[in-house]
Design a protein around this motif. Sequence first.
Motif, short mmCIF file in Angstrom:
data_model
loop_
_atom_site.label_atom_id
_atom_site.label_comp_id
_atom_site.label_asym_id
_atom_site.label_seq_id
_atom_site.Cartn_x
_atom_site.Cartn_y
_atom_site.Cartn_z
N LYS A 17 26.96 -42.65 33.30
CA LYS A 17 27.46 -42.69 34.66
C LYS A 17 28.46 -43.85 34.76
CE LYS A 17 25.79 -42.90 39.42
NZ LYS A 17 24.58 -43.00 40.25
N GLU A 18 29.68 -43.55 35.23
CA GLU A 18 30.72 -44.57 35.31
C GLU A 18 31.31 -44.60 36.71
OE1 GLU A 18 33.58 -43.76 32.25
OE2 GLU A 18 32.09 -43.89 30.66
N LYS A 19 31.58 -45.81 37.18
CA LYS A 19 32.17 -45.99 38.50
C LYS A 19 33.68 -45.79 38.39
CE LYS A 19 32.29 -48.91 42.48
NZ LYS A 19 31.56 -49.86 43.27
N LEU A 20 34.24 -45.06 39.35
CA LEU A 20 35.67 -44.83 39.41
C LEU A 20 36.36 -45.96 40.18
CD1 LEU A 20 35.60 -41.02 40.24
CD2 LEU A 20 36.08 -42.07 38.01
N GLU A 21 37.62 -46.25 39.85
CA GLU A 21 38.36 -47.31 40.54
C GLU A 21 38.47 -47.04 42.03
OE1 GLU A 21 42.16 -48.16 38.84
OE2 GLU A 21 41.33 -48.43 36.84
N ARG A 22 38.64 -45.78 42.41
CA ARG A 22 38.83 -45.43 43.83
C ARG A 22 37.51 -45.26 44.57
NH1 ARG A 22 39.22 -40.70 40.95
NH2 ARG A 22 38.23 -38.89 41.88
N GLY A 23 36.41 -45.51 43.88
CA GLY A 23 35.08 -45.35 44.47
C GLY A 23 34.42 -44.09 43.95
N GLY A 24 33.15 -44.03 44.07
CA GLY A 24 32.40 -42.88 43.57
C GLY A 24 32.08 -43.03 42.09
N TYR A 25 31.38 -42.02 41.58
CA TYR A 25 30.92 -42.06 40.20
C TYR A 25 31.24 -40.73 39.51
CZ TYR A 25 28.35 -46.26 41.40
OH TYR A 25 28.02 -47.53 41.82
N VAL A 26 31.25 -40.78 38.19
CA VAL A 26 31.44 -39.60 37.37
C VAL A 26 30.52 -39.73 36.15
CG1 VAL A 26 33.36 -40.55 36.03
CG2 VAL A 26 33.18 -38.08 36.33
N ILE A 27 30.09 -38.60 35.62
CA ILE A 27 29.25 -38.59 34.42
C ILE A 27 30.13 -38.15 33.25
CG2 ILE A 27 27.19 -37.58 33.35
CD1 ILE A 27 26.58 -39.27 35.83
N ARG A 28 30.16 -38.95 32.17
CA ARG A 28 31.03 -38.65 31.03
C ARG A 28 30.25 -38.63 29.72
NH1 ARG A 28 35.61 -42.35 33.35
NH2 ARG A 28 36.75 -40.79 34.55
N PRO A 29 30.73 -37.81 28.76
CA PRO A 29 30.10 -37.78 27.43
C PRO A 29 30.61 -38.95 26.58
CG PRO A 29 31.84 -36.15 27.51
CD PRO A 29 31.77 -36.78 28.87
N ARG A 30 29.99 -40.10 26.75
CA ARG A 30 30.41 -41.31 26.04
C ARG A 30 29.22 -41.78 25.20
NH1 ARG A 30 34.91 -44.23 27.23
NH2 ARG A 30 35.09 -43.36 29.31
N ILE A 31 29.48 -42.06 23.91
CA ILE A 31 28.42 -42.47 22.99
C ILE A 31 28.82 -43.76 22.28
CG2 ILE A 31 27.70 -40.07 22.66
CD1 ILE A 31 29.04 -40.19 19.88
N LEU A 32 27.84 -44.46 21.74
CA LEU A 32 28.12 -45.66 20.96
C LEU A 32 28.40 -45.29 19.51
CD1 LEU A 32 25.59 -48.41 22.13
CD2 LEU A 32 28.04 -48.27 22.58
N VAL A 33 29.49 -45.84 18.98
CA VAL A 33 29.82 -45.68 17.57
C VAL A 33 30.19 -47.04 17.01
CG1 VAL A 33 30.62 -43.28 17.79
CG2 VAL A 33 32.26 -45.16 18.03
#
Length: 155
Positions: free
Chosen positions: A9-25
């Motif tokens: 879950k990541e916060k957007l600059e303009r407000g709100g949130y989005v869920i992204r497929p981000r993994i640790l490598v």
Amino acid sequence: MTLIYKFKKEKLERGGYVIRPRILVELIGSKGSVIVPALIDSGCDATVIPEGIARGIGLSIEGDKHKLYAYRECNDVVESSVNINFLGKEYRQSVTLSNLRILIALFKEGVKEEEDIVLGIDGIFDAFEITFKKSQNRIIFKPVSRVFYRKKDQF
């Protein structure tokens, strides 16, 4: 071995949130390594890392410059290779891809450098069966037994 990740879950600059497929490598170069979050992008042909990270781990940025076109953007890039360690749960499990061909996004004068690592199709999607299960908050990486390699000029 299967590696299982969760959407972030990541916060957007303009407000709100989005869920992204981000993994640790872990990116591994001749001068060291760095553990970074990376976005899995099935719409990107190549894996792309910023010049700052490439220099920090000792990747070569010498070579012919090419243009990388993305949505409303264009960047100069050079081709290189890196070892990427896909870190599993609590680092107990991992899968390493050696000498993965990547593109290094070069600095643009007067523009803040992107810090994102983008895992593109070439090499990554050949080495893993990747399943996105957003409703279950899971991204599943299952290594395939047969890895296909592309010729150098096929980016």
